[in-house]
Every structure is written in structure tokens, then in C-alpha cells.
Design an enzyme around this catalytic site. Structure first.
Site, PDB file in Angstrom:
ATOM      1  N   HIS A  31       1.381  -0.979  -0.016  1.00 25.03           N
ATOM      2  CA  HIS A  31       0.118   0.241  -0.007  1.00 25.03           C
ATOM      3  C   HIS A  31       1.287   1.621  -0.401  1.00 25.03           C
ATOM      4  O   HIS A  31       2.323   0.987   0.749  1.00 25.03           O
ATOM      5  CB  HIS A  31      -1.091  -0.065   0.606  1.00 25.03           C
ATOM      6  CG  HIS A  31      -2.718  -1.319   1.491  1.00 25.03           C
ATOM      7  ND1 HIS A  31      -3.142  -1.099   2.011  1.00 25.03           N
ATOM      8  CD2 HIS A  31      -2.362  -2.338   0.013  1.00 25.03           C
ATOM      9  CE1 HIS A  31      -4.174  -2.326   1.725  1.00 25.03           C
ATOM     10  NE2 HIS A  31      -3.367  -2.768   0.818  1.00 25.03           N
TER      11      HIS A  31
ATOM     12  N   GLU B 219       1.484   3.653   2.430  1.00 22.36           N
ATOM     13  CA  GLU B 219       2.475   4.042   3.015  1.00 22.36           C
ATOM     14  C   GLU B 219       3.543   3.754   2.845  1.00 22.36           C
ATOM     15  O   GLU B 219       4.395   3.732   3.947  1.00 22.36           O
ATOM     16  CB  GLU B 219       1.302   3.305   4.144  1.00 22.36           C
ATOM     17  CG  GLU B 219       0.356   5.024   4.720  1.00 22.36           C
ATOM     18  CD  GLU B 219      -0.963   3.291   4.138  1.00 22.36           C
ATOM     19  OE1 GLU B 219      -2.169   4.238   4.509  1.00 22.36           O
ATOM     20  OE2 GLU B 219      -0.665   3.356   2.619  1.00 22.36           O
TER      21      GLU B 219
ATOM     22  N   ALA C 185     -21.127   7.572 -28.985  1.00 20.37           N
ATOM     23  CA  ALA C 185     -20.883   8.299 -30.120  1.00 20.37           C
ATOM     24  C   ALA C 185     -22.198   8.638 -30.573  1.00 20.37           C
ATOM     25  O   ALA C 185     -22.918   7.437 -31.540  1.00 20.37           O
ATOM     26  CB  ALA C 185     -18.998   7.796 -31.215  1.00 20.37           C
TER      27      ALA C 185
ATOM     28  N   THR D 295     -24.606  -5.073 -30.482  1.00 22.62           N
ATOM     29  CA  THR D 295     -23.490  -4.572 -31.167  1.00 22.62           C
ATOM     30  C   THR D 295     -22.680  -5.965 -30.685  1.00 22.62           C
ATOM     31  O   THR D 295     -22.178  -5.396 -31.801  1.00 22.62           O
ATOM     32  CB  THR D 295     -23.610  -3.571 -29.825  1.00 22.62           C
ATOM     33  OG1 THR D 295     -24.439  -2.865 -29.416  1.00 22.62           O
ATOM     34  CG2 THR D 295     -21.940  -2.850 -29.988  1.00 22.62           C
TER      35      THR D 295
ATOM     36  N   ARG E   9      -6.290  -3.358 -26.584  1.00 23.61           N
ATOM     37  CA  ARG E   9      -5.357  -3.002 -28.139  1.00 23.61           C
ATOM     38  C   ARG E   9      -4.663  -1.049 -28.512  1.00 23.61           C
ATOM     39  O   ARG E   9      -3.346  -1.483 -28.992  1.00 23.61           O
ATOM     40  CB  ARG E   9      -5.287  -3.608 -29.033  1.00 23.61           C
ATOM     41  CG  ARG E   9      -6.700  -2.888 -29.792  1.00 23.61           C
ATOM     42  CD  ARG E   9      -6.851  -3.096 -30.843  1.00 23.61           C
ATOM     43  NE  ARG E   9      -8.624  -3.218 -31.059  1.00 23.61           N
ATOM     44  CZ  ARG E   9      -9.673  -3.335 -31.277  1.00 23.61           C
ATOM     45  NH1 ARG E   9      -9.927  -3.821 -29.449  1.00 23.61           N
ATOM     46  NH2 ARG E   9     -10.714  -2.114 -31.853  1.00 23.61           N
TER      47      ARG E   9
END
Length: 346
Positions: free
Chosen positions: A51, A53, A159, A201, A212
Site C-alpha cells: 500500500h 504508506e 458516439a 452490438t 489494444r
């Protein structure tokens, strides 16, 4: 107080260096200050590793080791107080005999949430809390949303053309955004844990849903295919990245593809979000199509929307773009002929 804010700004800068690598953990930065001089700094670099710290204290040079006990440690998020993949950071601060800790905000995770602060105070450490609190919470909005709302932080992205069309009525793909915008989308993908599309889609675009065009981790791919109509020849089923297929037929897992059965007739969006929460998916970018995006909007299950508009494209006919309901516009960027707008759900 101004000095505290100065060093907390540095903590936030450091924390952002971990974007896309901490996964279900928060981004955290830390600095160690002795007599107005930073003698150590660090951030949480990668999920499962040390972490902020720990990295901060370990960065102190041999010559400055003698000053650690007389220094102030700054950390953007409350030090952990439990054993996870690493030992408690609160224990390390106590063991180093540091007398003063300045903390940006509390950690909402149940295993921490105030316990780290209490542990520091019980050890006689002077604790200042809430320095740049809003900025520190914004830094980890995904982490905070996940633990306070029990669902991923949800980003909607699409978009559209200047006349608000997102696709052709035929199977032919409508290319709307420019190369710069496309590369930015791949940068966003590396910052989120999951990426979602719908059946149409997947069939029309056959996307890889990877990063990529930008270095970084690929998000977990999430697709809704209620009737299991998608052919396994699609890139989604190449096994290169973990893929979740929400459907109304079966629960099964093989070759890095996990089929998860849901009830198609009962609020599928919220069912899916419950599953993603259980799977520790802290953030999700929804990339379409229009029906899927609108379902998230209608349910009110979104936090942020990023909308590209090609200001020079007017096809006149096609699939209509989703419609946000009373969003708050944060800011706008111009990427050549693409206008990018950031909205928030208030």
C-alpha cells in the site's frame, strides 16, 4: 492548514499514478514530511502489492531514516486496520513511532471505516482528518460508490452524429469518431474493471472490447445475450479475457467464459448489477447499443456519461441516440471534429 493541503495535493497526484492497476482497491498516495521537506513518498501501485504508506516509508533514504519518528505522514485515504492481502498500514505507522498523521478522508469499506483512525488515536498519534476531503473522495468515486451503493460505478459511453444518430439501420457499421477519440476510449477502458455491450452490438460490430490502442489491463467483458443467440466465433469468445454472458438459459463456466443465468422478465439491469457487485467489479463502462444504454438511463442506474458528437456528420436516418434525463454537464472538450461532453447524474 495550507501546508496540509499542499502535501495532500501531492498525495492525490501520486495516487493517480495507480489508475487502472489497483482494480477493486482504491488509489492511494502518501508522503512523509519532516520540517517542510518531503523525505518519502509512495502510492498503491498494483492490486495485491504494498500500500501507499508502506511504499512511502520504504522510500526514505538511509540518511533520513533518523527523522521518520519526528515526521508527519500524509495519506489520501484512511490507513487500513485489517489484514487483507497486506498487513494493516495503521500498524506500520504506529510501529514507526510517527506522531502525526494527516488523512484526506475516511475509508467506506466496512473492515476499515474509522477503525484505522481509531487505532492511530489509541496509540497516541495526533490525527487530522478531512484535508481536501471532497477531492480525495472524487479520486476514488468508483471505490466509494461500490461500498456505499453496493453496485459498480457506472459510466455510459456512446458516439453520435450531429443529428443524434448512433448507428445504421443496416448491419453496416457507422464509423463516427476519429482516431484520437478512439484512442481515448481505449485509455478509459484500462481504467475500468468491466465493459458491457448488448446482443445487437456484439452481432453487428464483433468488438474485442480490449485496450489494444492503449497499454494496460483489459476490462472484464460483459455481454447480455438472453437467448444465447451469439455465435462462439465472435471475438468475445476467444478466451483471451474473462467474459461474463448474462442470459436466461444456463449457468456455466468454461474457457474463461462464464454464463450467468438471470430472470429475463424481472428488471435485468439491477439483477446484473447485483451479480457484478458480488464479483467485486467496482466500475463498469457501458458502450451500447442504444437500447441497453437507455435501459440504464431509465432505471437511473448511471453515474457518468461521456458522449462524443461528430459535429460534421449528418446521415439523416439511422438508430437514434439515447436520451439522458436532466443530466448535469460537467465540461466539454473538442477533439478535432469530435465534441466530447461529460455528464453526471445528480
Amino acid at each position: 492548514m495550507l501546508k496540509h493541503e499542499l502535501y495532500m495535493h501531492r498525495c492525490i497526484e501520486l495516487a493517480r499514478l495507480g489508475a487502472g492497476n489497483t482494480r477493486s482497491n482504491p488509489m492511494v498516495g502518501s508522503v512523509l514530511v519532516y520540517n517542510d521537506r518531503i523525505i518519502g513518498e509512495g502510492y498503491h501501485r498494483r492490486y495485491g502489492e504494498a500500500h501507499a504508506e508502506v511504499n512511502c516509508i520504504n522510500s526514505v533514504s538511509a540518511a533520513d531514516q533518523q527523522f521518520i519518528t519526528s515526521s508527519t505522514i500524509y495519506v489520501s485515504l484512511e490507513p487500513c486496520a485489517h489484514f487483507g492481502k497486506t498487513p494493516p498500514c495503521a500498524d506500520l505507522i504506529i510501529a514507526k513511532n510517527i506522531k502525526h498523521a494527516v488523512i484526506g478522508c475516511r475509508d467506506p469499506f466496512e473492515a476499515v471505516n474509522g477503525k484505522g483512525i481509531d487505532k492511530l488515536k489509541a496509540a497516541g498519534i495526533n490525527v487530522d482528518l478531512g484535508i481536501l476531503e471532497k477531492e480525495c473522495q472524487e479520486l476514488n468515486k468508483r471505490f466509494f460508490t461500490f461500498h456505499t451503493r453496493q453496485r459498480p460505478y457506472i459510466i455510459l459511453k456512446w458516439a453520435q452524429t450531429a443529428d443524434h444518430i448512433i448507428g445504421n439501420l443496416t448491419a453496416e457499421r457507422l464509423m463516427i469518431t476519429n482516431d484520437y477519440s478512439n484512442r481515448m476510449v481505449h485509455k478509459w477502458r484500462r481504467e475500468e474493471m468491466g465493459i458491457m455491450i448488448g446482443t445487437n452490438t456484439a452481432l453487428t460490430d464483433d468488438p474485442s472490447l480490449n485496450t489494444r490502442l492503449w497499454p494496460g489491463n483489459d476490462p472484464v467483458r460483459v455481454v447480455i445475450d438472453l437467448k444465447l443467440r451469439l455465435p462462439h466465433s465472435l471475438k468475445l469468445f476467444d478466451g483471451n479475457t474473462q467474459t461474463l454472458v448474462f442470459n436466461a438459459v444456463k449457468t456455466e463456466e468454461k474457457h474463461n467464459i462464464r454464463f450467468i443465468k438471470i430472470d429475463a422478465g424481472t428488471d435485468p439491469v439491477k439483477q446484473i448489477l447485483r451479480h457484478l457487485y458480488a464479483l467485486q467489479i467496482t466500475s463498469l463502462i457501458v458502450e451500447g447499443g442504444g437500447k441497453l444504454l437507455q435501459s440504464f438511463i431509465d432505471e437511473g442506474c448511471w453515474d457518468e456519461a461521456r458522449v462524443f458528437t461528430n459535429t460534421r456528420m449528418f446521415p439523416g436516418i439511422g438508430v437514434a441516440a439515447p436520451v439522458l434525463r436532466k443530466p448535469s454537464l460537467s465540461h466539454t472538450e473538442q477533439l478535432e471534429n469530435d465534441m466530447l461532453q461529460y455528464f453526471y447524474n445528480r
